[in-house]
Enzyme design. Structure first.
Site, PDB file in Angstrom:
ATOM      1  N   ASP A 161       1.122  -0.612  -0.221  1.00 58.41           N
ATOM      2  CA  ASP A 161       0.094  -0.348  -0.186  1.00 58.41           C
ATOM      3  C   ASP A 161       0.963   1.423   0.029  1.00 58.41           C
ATOM      4  O   ASP A 161       2.069   1.006   0.240  1.00 58.41           O
ATOM      5  CB  ASP A 161      -0.565  -0.041   1.261  1.00 58.41           C
ATOM      6  CG  ASP A 161      -1.055   1.413   1.426  1.00 58.41           C
ATOM      7  OD1 ASP A 161      -1.973   1.593   0.473  1.00 58.41           O
ATOM      8  OD2 ASP A 161      -2.342   1.553   2.564  1.00 58.41           O
ATOM      9  N   ASP A 175       0.088   5.073   0.798  1.00 57.80           N
ATOM     10  CA  ASP A 175      -0.385   6.804   2.117  1.00 57.80           C
ATOM     11  C   ASP A 175      -0.333   5.360   3.060  1.00 57.80           C
ATOM     12  O   ASP A 175      -1.279   5.026   3.219  1.00 57.80           O
ATOM     13  CB  ASP A 175      -1.626   7.395   1.578  1.00 57.80           C
ATOM     14  CG  ASP A 175      -2.073   7.952   0.237  1.00 57.80           C
ATOM     15  OD1 ASP A 175      -1.914   8.762   0.339  1.00 57.80           O
ATOM     16  OD2 ASP A 175      -2.349   7.345  -0.441  1.00 57.80           O
ATOM     17  N   LYS A 205      -9.498  -2.265  -2.529  1.00 57.26           N
ATOM     18  CA  LYS A 205      -9.447  -3.200  -0.843  1.00 57.26           C
ATOM     19  C   LYS A 205     -10.182  -3.070  -0.041  1.00 57.26           C
ATOM     20  O   LYS A 205     -10.350  -1.303  -0.108  1.00 57.26           O
ATOM     21  CB  LYS A 205      -7.831  -3.539  -0.702  1.00 57.26           C
ATOM     22  CG  LYS A 205      -6.508  -3.315  -1.498  1.00 57.26           C
ATOM     23  CD  LYS A 205      -5.274  -2.254  -0.542  1.00 57.26           C
ATOM     24  CE  LYS A 205      -5.154  -1.298  -0.989  1.00 57.26           C
ATOM     25  NZ  LYS A 205      -3.790  -0.530  -0.750  1.00 57.26           N
ATOM     26  N   ASP A 231      -0.917  -0.388   6.204  1.00 58.14           N
ATOM     27  CA  ASP A 231      -1.320   0.546   7.685  1.00 58.14           C
ATOM     28  C   ASP A 231      -3.148   0.378   7.937  1.00 58.14           C
ATOM     29  O   ASP A 231      -3.512   1.103   9.020  1.00 58.14           O
ATOM     30  CB  ASP A 231      -1.084   1.788   7.228  1.00 58.14           C
ATOM     31  CG  ASP A 231      -1.871   2.791   5.956  1.00 58.14           C
ATOM     32  OD1 ASP A 231      -2.087   2.245   5.253  1.00 58.14           O
ATOM     33  OD2 ASP A 231      -2.273   3.323   6.850  1.00 58.14           O
TER      34      ASP A 231
END
Lengths: 305, 305
Positions: free
Chosen positions: B23, B25, B220, B245
């Site tokens: 991922d 960000d 996702k 995260d």
């Protein structure tokens, strides 16, 4: 045949009720247009000595402005008989939450007027800077004031990204109270093409951003609205009917407060909805099922001359 | 001690995985700033022959613009290894929904570029008329085009009342497909004062107005994103780790697709969240519980020289 049914409902409610609570949007009017015949009915009830109270979830107008709209559409009213969520929210913040600091408002001038009436300092009403988009530096420059003790979310035609940033950021403080006017999904406009977003859409996006649900709802079906009316009016629930177009707000409100309930088909609920309800015995819908139904309040006009 | 734990996780994943899905960000960067050490780790993995794929729910950029951002922050990439929801949404509309008409977009230029790349006609990107507020006549004049076959909702810093009116009105047609990029509540910015609303807040308000849930999610943890990656890459789930995260998106995505999962604490999940997860045995959270945790991807940098 339909007329006979309408007459039966009318007679029963006239005989059993001394107080009529009317929702406004979708019951008395659609947008700027009064429902034909509705004014004749409401004014007849008043002349007959019934207590008539207007109870709207609409947060866009102060009590004074609502009185003016009611009057202009043929429903003369007074401030004391007119309850909207701009008013109940301001009352909640002043009398119950007893806030001393500022309120950040997603909402419009109606809320501002009611907060001003009670001497509550507020910010946020009107268009915000719409240049704050996804630029991170812009976001970090987005001004957050000190001493904001509550976030109040009502209907806001100027809803924007920067307003969501601010509401979410203030609500990061768990002591900041999250007040919502109402949870209506749509505004009933009586127009076939356009869907008009209701306050519920605005409240929900703040909930997602803040990761919290509102601490209090100031409109129907919440308790606060009824308590507010009871403070200044003598209401016997057994002799009171709530007339509304929305099952999730008006009818649930009526049921939860022990009132009789009448659903009309000129707003959120349509005549099709009403047919479906009457054929449905799902117990989960019981709380939303009205005691009486009527296609339009105007259907009573013939009995009110 | 913390270092020893980080080293153990690193060694296990290096030994067991040939593919690393990252991922972006909150994992590789926060806002405009790379997480210290993250680039050294990612580039080491690539040099070691690992397949590295970037998988973001962020819909604001096309693949090309994502490659540019990745490169500028020290993570050289190629279009084919870079998956975002602007791209997967366009692919869904073209290859699966096979739409011929127009798409009404709440979203920005990244989505526009990907729709253009696939020759899909669209409208709605950019600021809309913000003078459409609660005036009913304005609302009725709000232009609705013919032949809109889908409404696509992604991140939109210009979210406005008129956009909600249009999305809700198009979705009134049950044949109009409701496509959402992702459901992230917030954008992790690594800033202590400001909350940045995520796409989830925008999607949810459209859901309320439309009275419908999205027909498909293109990010996702939805299936579509993984299927999209698998079409162009050889992925053995047993030898793949998803690094993210966000428990609700990244970790659930990894679990549902049979991947190993590693949660970092530099974005939506903080180090406190991680501690809480490890102490929590609530079975409802199992799907969100990562196989491995790491305070920051940069903690591996020392092992990557």
């Amino acid at each position: 045949m339909a007329n006979a049914k309408a007459k039966k409902v009318f007679n029963e409610l006239i005989a059993s009720c001394d107080t009529f609570l009317f929702d406004c949007d979708g019951v008395l009017w659609q947008g700027y247009n009064a429902i034909p015949g509705a004014a004749a009915v409401v004014n007849f009830l008043k002349k007959s000595g019934k207590q008539v109270i207007f109870v709207t979830n609409n947060s866009t107008k102060s009590r004074d402005k609502y009185v003016a709209k009611l009057s202009s559409l043929g429903f003369p009213s007074e401030r004391k008989n007119t309850f909207g969520t701009a008013y109940t929210s301001a009352k909640y913040l002043k009398d119950i939450a007893k806030i001393n600091g500022k309120v950040y408002v997603i909402g419009n001038e109606g809320i501002g007027e009611e907060l001003d009436n009670l001497g509550i300092e507020h910010l946020g009403i009107g268009p915000d800077d719409t240049s704050t988009s996804q630029d991170y530096d812009d976001i970090k420059r987005c001004e957050l004031q000190e001493n904001v003790e509550a976030v109040l979310v009502g209907f806001d035609g100027h809803i924007s990204f920067s307003k969501l940033i601010k509401a979410g950021s203030y609500l990061r403080d768990p002591n900041c109270i999250f007040v919502a006017t109402n949870d209506d999904s749509r505004v009933p406009l009586g127009d076939s093409d356009h869907i008009v977003p209701g306050t519920g859409a605005m409240v929900k996006s703040v909930c997602i951003v803040a990761g919290r649900e509102p601490d209090v709802w100031c409109g129907k079906p919440g308790k606060l609205m009824f308590e507010c009316i009871q403070k200044s009016h003598d209401i016997d629930p057994d002799q009171t009917v709530m007339v509304g177009d929305n099952m999730k707000t008006d009818i649930v409100f009526g049921k939860q407060n022990g009132l009789k309930t009448l659903l009309v088909g000129t707003g959120v609920a349509t005549e099709e909805t009403i047919k479906a309800i009457l054929q449905n015995s799902d117990p989960a819908l019981k709380e939303q099922t009205p005691d009486y139904v009527l296609p339009s309040l105007g259907d009573w006009a013939d009995f009110c001359s």
